[in-house]
Structure formats: C-alpha cells, structure tokens
Write an enzyme that holds these catalytic residues in place. Structure first.
Site, short mmCIF file in Angstrom:
data_model
loop_
_atom_site.label_atom_id
_atom_site.label_comp_id
_atom_site.label_asym_id
_atom_site.label_seq_id
_atom_site.Cartn_x
_atom_site.Cartn_y
_atom_site.Cartn_z
N HIS A 1 0.88 -1.19 0.00
CA HIS A 1 0.00 0.00 0.00
C HIS A 1 0.91 1.23 0.00
O HIS A 1 1.72 1.40 -0.90
CB HIS A 1 -0.93 -0.11 1.22
CG HIS A 1 -2.05 0.87 1.27
ND1 HIS A 1 -2.44 1.64 0.21
CD2 HIS A 1 -2.90 1.22 2.29
CE1 HIS A 1 -3.46 2.41 0.56
NE2 HIS A 1 -3.76 2.17 1.83
N HIS B 1 -2.42 -1.99 -9.80
CA HIS B 1 -3.39 -1.43 -8.87
C HIS B 1 -4.64 -2.29 -8.90
O HIS B 1 -5.01 -2.81 -9.95
CB HIS B 1 -3.74 0.01 -9.29
CG HIS B 1 -4.35 0.79 -8.17
ND1 HIS B 1 -5.69 0.75 -7.90
CD2 HIS B 1 -3.79 1.60 -7.25
CE1 HIS B 1 -5.94 1.51 -6.85
NE2 HIS B 1 -4.80 2.03 -6.43
N ASP C 1 2.65 5.75 -6.69
CA ASP C 1 3.90 5.64 -5.93
C ASP C 1 5.14 5.48 -6.80
O ASP C 1 6.26 5.53 -6.28
CB ASP C 1 3.82 4.44 -4.97
CG ASP C 1 2.93 4.76 -3.79
OD1 ASP C 1 2.91 5.94 -3.39
OD2 ASP C 1 2.26 3.85 -3.28
N1 ACO Z 1 4.77 -6.58 -10.53
C1 ACO Z 1 4.67 -7.77 -11.16
N2 ACO Z 1 3.52 -8.46 -11.27
C2 ACO Z 1 2.43 -7.93 -10.71
C3 ACO Z 1 2.45 -6.68 -10.04
C4 ACO Z 1 3.70 -6.01 -9.97
N3 ACO Z 1 3.78 -4.82 -9.35
N4 ACO Z 1 1.22 -6.38 -9.59
C5 ACO Z 1 0.44 -7.40 -9.96
N5 ACO Z 1 1.17 -8.33 -10.64
C6 ACO Z 1 0.67 -9.56 -11.26
C7 ACO Z 1 0.38 -10.64 -10.23
O1 ACO Z 1 1.50 -11.46 -10.01
C8 ACO Z 1 -0.76 -11.36 -10.88
O2 ACO Z 1 -0.25 -12.18 -11.90
P1 ACO Z 1 -0.89 -13.65 -12.17
O3 ACO Z 1 -2.28 -13.36 -12.67
O4 ACO Z 1 0.01 -14.28 -13.15
O5 ACO Z 1 -0.91 -14.34 -10.83
C9 ACO Z 1 -1.55 -10.26 -11.56
O6 ACO Z 1 -0.59 -9.25 -11.86
C10 ACO Z 1 -2.67 -9.68 -10.72
O7 ACO Z 1 -2.09 -9.23 -9.50
P2 ACO Z 1 -2.78 -9.30 -8.10
O8 ACO Z 1 -1.72 -9.40 -7.05
O9 ACO Z 1 -3.84 -10.34 -8.11
O10 ACO Z 1 -3.48 -7.88 -8.06
P3 ACO Z 1 -4.06 -7.15 -6.78
O11 ACO Z 1 -5.15 -6.31 -7.25
O12 ACO Z 1 -4.34 -8.13 -5.70
O13 ACO Z 1 -2.81 -6.28 -6.29
C11 ACO Z 1 -1.32 -4.50 -5.91
C12 ACO Z 1 -2.71 -4.92 -6.45
C13 ACO Z 1 -1.17 -4.98 -4.45
C14 ACO Z 1 -1.23 -2.99 -5.95
C15 ACO Z 1 -0.24 -5.15 -6.80
O14 ACO Z 1 -0.36 -4.70 -8.14
C16 ACO Z 1 1.16 -4.89 -6.28
O15 ACO Z 1 1.65 -5.64 -5.44
N6 ACO Z 1 1.85 -3.82 -6.77
C17 ACO Z 1 3.15 -3.45 -6.27
C18 ACO Z 1 3.02 -2.70 -4.98
C19 ACO Z 1 2.50 -1.31 -5.19
O16 ACO Z 1 2.98 -0.57 -6.05
N7 ACO Z 1 1.54 -0.92 -4.35
C20 ACO Z 1 0.98 0.44 -4.38
C21 ACO Z 1 -0.44 0.40 -4.80
S1 ACO Z 1 -1.06 2.04 -4.96
C22 ACO Z 1 -1.28 2.53 -3.37
O17 ACO Z 1 -1.48 1.80 -2.47
C23 ACO Z 1 -1.20 3.94 -3.15
#
Ligand code: ACO
Length: 427
Positions: free
Chosen positions: A267, A306, A362
């Site tokens: 987050h 996201h 971010d």
């Molecule tokens: N890098 C690589 N792969 C990713 C990323 C990433 N940053 N984010 C998602 N994926 C992939 C997952 O591995 C998944 O792949 P799969 O379908 O092969 O398993 C797919 O994309 C879907 O991802 P989920 O984790 O199911 O998506 P979710 O909606 O649960 O997660 C999140 C959202 C937590 C923001 C995620 O994208 C992430 O971890 N990003 C990196 C951390 C980040 O930047 N957080 C800030 C968010 S904005 C904020 O809070 C202000």
C-alpha cells in the site's frame, strides 16, 4: 419488459428466487433466504480481499479504473491539483462542497489554532530508538493522541467530531515533522502559526537554527502530492479506518489503524519500496535481468499495478509532471533515468500488458520526495499526511450511514471438527 431483479435457481433444491438489483449490486443478505433446509444457515458469498464486494455506499470519491478517472466529490483530480490548496481539498472531502472564501478562511484558522501538540507527545517521541521507522512513530503517536483528548470518544456529537477532525489535520504534520527530527537527532521545531499549512510543516521539518529558505515551487509540489493522495475510496487503509471506526472507537485510534495499514509495502509503503528497488537495480543495464525476475514471480515491480486502475493511474501522470518541475529546482534525481527506462520496458512487455499493469501514484512520488530531502523510510509519512482528510471524511460518512453496523465479516470454517482435549503427556 426488463426488471431490476436477478432470478436465481438453486439447483440443490430446484427453488427459484428473485433478488432486487440496485445500483449494480445485489444485497448479500438477500442470499441468506436461499437454504437447502430449515436449519441451513443460508447462502453466503466468499470474497477474500473484497475483490467484488461493495462495503458501503459513498459520495466522496469516484474512480473509473478502466478509463483512469479520479474525482473528489465530483471534481476531477486534475483540476483540484492545479487550482486548489490542500486545506481547500480537505474541506471539500469532509464537508462535501468547496468552501466559500469565508468558510475557507475560518477552516484555515481553525486548523492553524490546533497545530501544537501537548509537550508530553515530544517526550513520547523521544522515547523511540534513534533508528525507529518514522511510520511506526507516527502510528504510535497518533494512537496516543486519544489519551490526550478523551473527549474524542463522543463521536455522535457533530461539534465534537468536527473538533477532532480539525485536531487530526492540524497535528499530523507536527507529529510527522517531530518524527523526522527524531530520526536525525535534531531538536524539535514547534509550529510557527505565521506560516501556512505547508510552509509550517516544511519549516518544522527542515529549519536549522531558525534558518530555512522556503522554496515556493517545492512547497507547491508537495501540496500537489498531498492533494493527489487525499482520498482514494475504499483502499486498504481507508477500509481499516472504517472497520476500526465501526466499533465506535475515537477517531485518533481509527486513524492510527489507517496509518498501520498504509505502512505496508503493498500500500503506502510502496513509494519507499520503489526507491529500494531502484537502488537494487543500480544501473540501466541491469533492468532487463530485473524484469525477468519479476516475470518469473520472484520479484514485483514496485509502483506498478493497482487493484482498481487497469489503465494509467491519473495520479501517476500528474506526479510525473510535478517531478520535472521539482527536478528543475533540485537537479535531476539520477534514479529517474532508471525509472523511466523501467516504465518504458514494462509498458511494452507482454507480461505487464496482459495483466494491465501500469505505474501507480507511488512509482514517481518517491523520486520527488528524495529530491526534496526526505529519507526513503519517511516517504510513507508524507502519504499519511495527505490521506488524513480522506480517512476523516470516510470515517464520518461511515458513522452517519444508517446502513452501517460494526464491521464483522463471516468466514467459511475449514478447521477440525469437534475433538477431545489430549493431556500434554499423551501428545
Ligand atoms: N509486478 C509484477 N507483477 C504484478 C504486479 C507487480 N507490481 N502487480 C500485480 N502483478 C501480477 C500478479 O503477479 C498477478 O499475476 P498472475 O495473474 O500471473 O498471478 C496479476 O498481476 C494480478 O495481480 P494481483 O496481485 O492479483 O493484483 P491485486 O489487485 O491483488 O494487487 C497490488 C494490487 C497490491 C497494488 C499489486 O499490483 C502490487 O503488489 N503492486 C506493487 C506494490 C504497489 O505498487 N503498491 C501500491 C499500490 S497504490 C497505493 O497503495 C497507493
């Protein structure tokens, strides 16, 4: 003729049900009538992480994740970032309308009046270890504020709620600045109420011996970043504030729960994680290898992806613009080059395209904070200052919502059935 209902046939019993559809949703409680027998509990939904469940009706923030739209109370984020002040946006989020000049002046004065914290809070902060994470200090100190203002428990009194919201908005920057000074072993600088909200915060953070040359461009850049972070509907930390607040605890405790949620690297902690990732990559030539580790699942591209945005996060577009304005003042952050190249490669790569992974707010904000002189582990504290009005607006909306009760999800029990206790010597 079409009807706003959903017909459901339970193939276990052959019985049919007609459920009302309103605002694109069905009420989960309407499923409870679907039973296989009289002593059946009734049908529930299973939705870990709330992937498809609306936990409330809200009039605060609108997001269209497919089209990259973000609005506070109907106003596009782009217009607010360009033309409003942070306190104006805070007023808008909490009260629902933009303030008149008179209302804004009164609001600014109220916040100004409450910037000081009890001096015991300084003792509290001094008790932290020299290397304590600033988010840990912030969440501890904001939680502790509830002990200084026991009147904050009167959450059903509108005037009292207003006072506590003003206190939180006013004191967050003071505590945040104290946390910064503690980390650096510098004496605390107390609020100077001759300064405006942002100027005061920057002065409390950076002033040495009363000397700080304010840079108006950097201060406005910081203000824009706070506006961009001010609310984002039912994100993890806001849900935490609502959920904890639904127990009718005071707002200081509820907001400290929001700060705890924001601390996490998935987050608000992502802005810190982006900088750590850029440091780890080190040079442009290492980017392809890093992208490979991400695609194999052993790393995440921090600042990408996201839950809601499946296109470019509109805040990321604005942050990128601010970044160039800031770097004109401070000189280029050398890590920008790596970030730009990472973004370029990721946006062309099938893995990211298929999963609709774009830069989020971010991805670039940390680079700006670093150029402004904030240490990496402090970035999320700035996010928390920005998010405070959103948390407060959502907290109040939750309290006034007749549909809301104490937040208490159901579960599907998958553990052991009943078994007899085994004495320790027989285990
Ligand atoms: N890098 C690589 N792969 C990713 C990323 C990433 N940053 N984010 C998602 N994926 C992939 C997952 O591995 C998944 O792949 P799969 O379908 O092969 O398993 C797919 O994309 C879907 O991802 P989920 O984790 O199911 O998506 P979710 O909606 O649960 O997660 C999140 C959202 C937590 C923001 C995620 O994208 C992430 O971890 N990003 C990196 C951390 C980040 O930047 N957080 C800030 C968010 S904005 C904020 O809070 C202000």
């Amino acid at each position: 003729m079409s009807k706003d209902t959903l017909s459901v046939t339970d193939n276990r019993t052959g019985r049919s049900y007609e459920l009302p559809v309103s605002e694109g949703t069905i009420r989960a409680m309407d499923l409870r009538q679907i039973k296989t027998s009289d002593d059946d509990f009734g049908l529930m939904t299973y939705d870990p992480a709330f992937m498809n469940t609306a936990s409330c009706r809200s009039a605060i923030t609108f997001i269209d994740g497919e089209r990259g739209i973000l609005r506070y109370r109907g106003y596009p984020i782009e217009q607010l970032a360009e033309r409003a002040s942070f306190l104006e946006v805070s007023y808008l989020l909490i009260h629902g309308e933009l303030p008149t000049r008179e209302e804004l002046d009164r609001w600014i004065e109220e916040v100004r009046y409450h910037t000081y914290v009890h001096t015991n809070i300084t003792k509290f902060l001094e008790g932290f270890r020299y290397d304590a994470h600033p988010m840990g200090m912030l969440l501890g100190a904001v939680g502790a504020l509830s002990t200084f203002y026991p009147d904050a428990k009167h959450i059903h009194d509108p005037a009292n709620r207003h006072l506590q919201m003003v206190r939180l908005l006013a004191k967050l920057p003071t505590i945040a600045a104290f946390a910064f000074r503690h980390s650096r072993g510098l004496p605390f600088v107390f609020p100077d109420n001759g300064l405006d909200y942002i100027g005061n915060y920057v002065n409390m953070t950076f002033s040495i011996g009363g000397r700080h040359q304010p840079n108006k461009v950097l201060q406005r850049a910081l203000e824009i970043l706070l506006i961009l972070h001010a609310d984002h509907e039912q994100n993890c930390s806001t849900s935490a504030v609502r959920s904890v607040g639904s127990s009718h605890v005071d707002p200081f405790s509820a907001v400290s729960a929001g700060i705890a949620a924001l601390y996490g690297p998935l987050h608000g902690g992502a802005n810190e994680a982006v900088l750590l990732m850029l440091d780890e990559i080190g040079e442009k030539k290492n980017i392809p290898a890093f992208i490979e580790t991400v695609k194999q699942g052993s790393d995440r591209l921090m600042g990408f992806g996201h839950r809601v945005y499946k296109s470019y996060d509109p805040r990321a577009t604005l942050v990128k613009k601010v970044a160039y304005e800031v770097f004109e003042q401070t000189g280029l952050n050398p890590k920008l080059e790596i970030a730009l190249e990472l973004e370029r490669i990721a946006l062309e790569d099938e893995y990211f395209i298929k999963r609709k992974l774009y830069p989020n707010v971010d991805f670039y904000s940390g680079l700006i904070y670093q150029a402004m002189g904030y240490p990496t582990d402090y970035f999320t504290v700035l996010f928390a200052i920005g998010r405070t009005p959103g948390w407060l607006a959502q907290w109040q909306e939750m309290l006034l919502d007749k549909d809301q009760k104490i937040s208490r999800p159901r579960q599907i029990y998958i553990g052991e059935g009943k078994r007899e206790f085994v004495p320790i010597e027989r285990r």
